[in-house]
Scaffold this motif. Sequence first.
Motif, PDB file in Angstrom:
ATOM      1  N   SER A  33     -22.680  42.333  41.534  1.00  0.00           N
ATOM      2  CA  SER A  33     -23.279  40.968  42.110  1.00  0.00           C
ATOM      3  C   SER A  33     -22.407  40.074  41.702  1.00  0.00           C
ATOM      4  O   SER A  33     -21.960  38.991  42.408  1.00  0.00           O
ATOM      5  N   ILE A  37     -20.524  37.297  44.310  1.00  0.00           N
ATOM      6  CA  ILE A  37     -21.040  35.930  44.096  1.00  0.00           C
ATOM      7  C   ILE A  37     -19.724  34.939  43.893  1.00  0.00           C
ATOM      8  O   ILE A  37     -19.853  33.878  44.446  1.00  0.00           O
ATOM      9  N   LEU A  60     -27.619  32.949  40.173  1.00  0.00           N
ATOM     10  CA  LEU A  60     -27.466  33.776  41.498  1.00  0.00           C
ATOM     11  C   LEU A  60     -27.261  35.340  41.240  1.00  0.00           C
ATOM     12  O   LEU A  60     -27.887  35.918  42.110  1.00  0.00           O
TER      13      LEU A  60
END
Length: 181
Positions: A33, A37, A60
């Motif tokens: 991730s 991101i 996030l």
Amino acid sequence: MNHKIIFTGGPGSGKTTTIAYLESLGYKSVPESGRKIIQQQMKINSTSLPWKNKKSFRDLMVSMDINNYKLCNYKDITFFDRGIIDSYGYSQLESIKISETLLKSCEELLYNKNVFIFPPWKSIYLNDDERKQDFDDAIATYKEIVSAYKEFKYRLIEVPRLSVKDRAKFILNTLIISKDQ
């Protein structure tokens, strides 16, 4: 057996390359991730980047990791390039207050208890537009990640510094052995 298998460790230690090799063999995976991101946030010129707003970046990652976990309903082995506990370790590293959502997710979103940890490896470590940490930062990250996974009672299995093919073989052999026990 929980089929959600974590690959973790410091940045630039070969996790993503090993997962790509395992994908070429037909295994499923979930991408990291953090890198995704960073790519998204750079594209929209956002400040939710680890070198601008660490807390926003971490939040996030937590959101994406929760979503990735919930969307992964494969009955087959799936390799995760990091998991929710990595955000916990990142929070510790950067002295970011642990949110209730993050703590609850670490306790409730369970992966296979055998976690493959990739140690820092200076000779393969590279910086790029998304990885700005120096090697000392990679070592510090590794140490916090180890601590975080131990705190949540995962069993860390160190992946030896070998060729990608041999690392994949080590991982698959370890999974077969642990499945038989």
